[in-house]
Enzyme design. Structure first.
Site, short mmCIF file in Angstrom:
data_model
loop_
_atom_site.label_atom_id
_atom_site.label_comp_id
_atom_site.label_asym_id
_atom_site.label_seq_id
_atom_site.Cartn_x
_atom_site.Cartn_y
_atom_site.Cartn_z
N ARG A 123 -43.81 -0.47 -15.64
CA ARG A 123 -44.00 -0.74 -14.63
C ARG A 123 -43.48 -0.87 -13.66
NH1 ARG A 123 -49.14 -3.01 -11.42
NH2 ARG A 123 -50.38 -0.09 -12.61
N HIS A 180 -47.32 7.19 -9.81
CA HIS A 180 -47.77 6.55 -10.80
C HIS A 180 -49.14 8.27 -11.32
CE1 HIS A 180 -51.08 2.93 -12.51
NE2 HIS A 180 -51.30 3.14 -11.10
N GLN A 213 -52.08 7.34 -13.02
CA GLN A 213 -53.55 7.44 -12.17
C GLN A 213 -54.34 8.63 -12.23
OE1 GLN A 213 -55.40 4.37 -11.70
NE2 GLN A 213 -56.79 5.54 -10.64
N ASP A 217 -56.23 4.64 -0.63
CA ASP A 217 -56.04 3.14 -1.52
C ASP A 217 -55.63 2.71 -0.32
OD1 ASP A 217 -55.02 2.08 -3.46
OD2 ASP A 217 -52.97 3.93 -3.46
N CYS A 274 -57.76 4.28 -6.20
CA CYS A 274 -57.33 4.13 -7.86
C CYS A 274 -57.84 1.94 -8.06
CB CYS A 274 -55.90 4.22 -8.04
SG CYS A 274 -55.00 2.92 -7.01
N ARG A 294 -59.06 5.85 -17.24
CA ARG A 294 -57.06 5.06 -17.16
C ARG A 294 -56.83 4.42 -18.69
NH1 ARG A 294 -53.68 2.54 -13.82
NH2 ARG A 294 -52.63 2.63 -14.88
N1 CP Z 1 -54.73 1.06 -10.26
C1 CP Z 1 -53.35 0.26 -10.91
O1 CP Z 1 -52.52 0.84 -11.95
O2 CP Z 1 -54.06 -0.94 -11.44
P1 CP Z 1 -53.38 -2.50 -12.00
O3 CP Z 1 -52.10 -2.34 -10.69
O4 CP Z 1 -54.07 -3.17 -11.68
O5 CP Z 1 -52.15 -1.98 -13.10
#
Ligand code: CP
Length: 301
Positions: free
Chosen positions: A107, A134, A137, A218, A259, A287
């Site tokens: 990430r 992403h 997700q 979001d 998400c 997830r």
């Molecule tokens: N939705 C998501 O990626 O959550 P986090 O940022 O907690 O990993």
């Protein structure tokens, strides 16, 4: 080498196989304790590096648990604690990590970092979020939609709010999975031009959600946005809040997704988030299953 870098760079056949495998793997371990090993252990004797240059709850825990359920081991690395955060190149980091681990999930901020990691790694690399996309997700979101409402092909999905990185992966998925995607939000927060043609725009949120099978929103200020933008963003996006009045314009059985993490009563009301159409915690659970299927796919020969 099978990297999972984005939805639009993975074939439709592979995406479908991953979703179907995720659903099968979820069914296979229904009712078992979270810490129990899967019957087959496709990651037995495998070591997975999970690199985070940004905060995370869901991605971090779901990847970690998923690897362990499949019989593998993890090391969770903070970008700031690695030499990566102190001047070592991404290419050198990728080549070194590839001598120790079988799979890398990262990430990060810039998409270029992800792509350079994938270029120089000699093990598969998975995109755990960049400023642009992403994909993990949205694989979980497609799985969740189909679990509740059947095939997503030909269905109407509406995104209300900021045209951010999560929206971008929805736009890629719209083409790959064959659903209609509508964006409703203010012009300054339109999605990036590279996504043009993958979705339609309707500025009036009430009109946008007419006939929707799924309404998604979001956070109004993403992790890579400056906090100084917060007040302006709230003023721009207030009219795009997902509330009971807006959901009433969608199909009665329309699902609501987010998400997470959410800022309750900003982008969506608690009434909607905790209401009967909301599947936000199924999304979070999926997830785990979707990413397990992604990791299996990456390691398949
Ligand atoms: N939705 C998501 O990626 O959550 P986090 O940022 O907690 O990993």
């Amino acid at each position: 080498m099978k990297h999972f870098l984005d939805i639009h760079t993975t074939s439709q056949e592979d995406l479908r196989a991953i979703i179907d495998n995720a659903a099968a793997m979820k069914t296979a371990r229904a009712g078992r304790p979270r810490g129990a090993l899967d019957a087959d252990q496709p990651l037995k004797d495998h070591m997975v590096a999970l690199i985070f240059e940004k905060p995370s709850t869901r991605t971090r825990v779901s990847f970690d648990v998923g690897v362990r359920q499949m019989g593998g081991q993890t090391m969770v690395l903070s970008g700031a604690d690695m030499q990566l955060g102190h001047g070592e190149t991404i290419a050198d980091t990728a080549r070194v990590l590839s001598r120790y681990v079988d799979l890398i999930m990262i990430r990060t901020f810039e998409e270029a970092t992800l792509l350079e990691m994938a270029e120089y790694a000699t093990v598969p690399v998975i995109n755990g979020l960049t400023n642009r996309t992403h994909p993990c997700q949205i694989m979980a979101d497609v799985m969740t939609f189909e679990e509740h409402s059947g095939p997503i092909r030909g269905r109407k999905v509406v995104w209300s709010g900021d045209g951010n990185n999560v929206f971008a992966s929805f736009a890629h998925a719209a083409k790959q999975f064959g659903f209609d995607l509508t964006f409703t939000g203010p012009p300054p927060l339109d999605p990036e031009p590279a996504l043009d043609g993958l979705y339609t725009i309707e500025r009036d949120p009430a009109k946008a959600v007419e006939g929707a099978d799924l309404v998604v929103t979001d956070t109004w200020v993403s992790m890579h946005d400056p906090q100084s933008a917060r007040e302006r963003r709230h003023n721009q996006l207030r009219g795009y809040q997902v509330n009971a009045e807006l959901m009433a314009q969608a199909r009665p059985d329309a699902l609501f997704m987010h998400c997470l993490p959410a800022h309750r009563d900003d982008e969506a009301t608690s009434e909607v988030m905790d209401g009967p159409n909301s599947v936000i915690f199924d999304e979070a659970e999926n997830r785990l299953h979707a990413q397990k299927a992604i990791m299996r796919w990456c390691l398949e020969r």
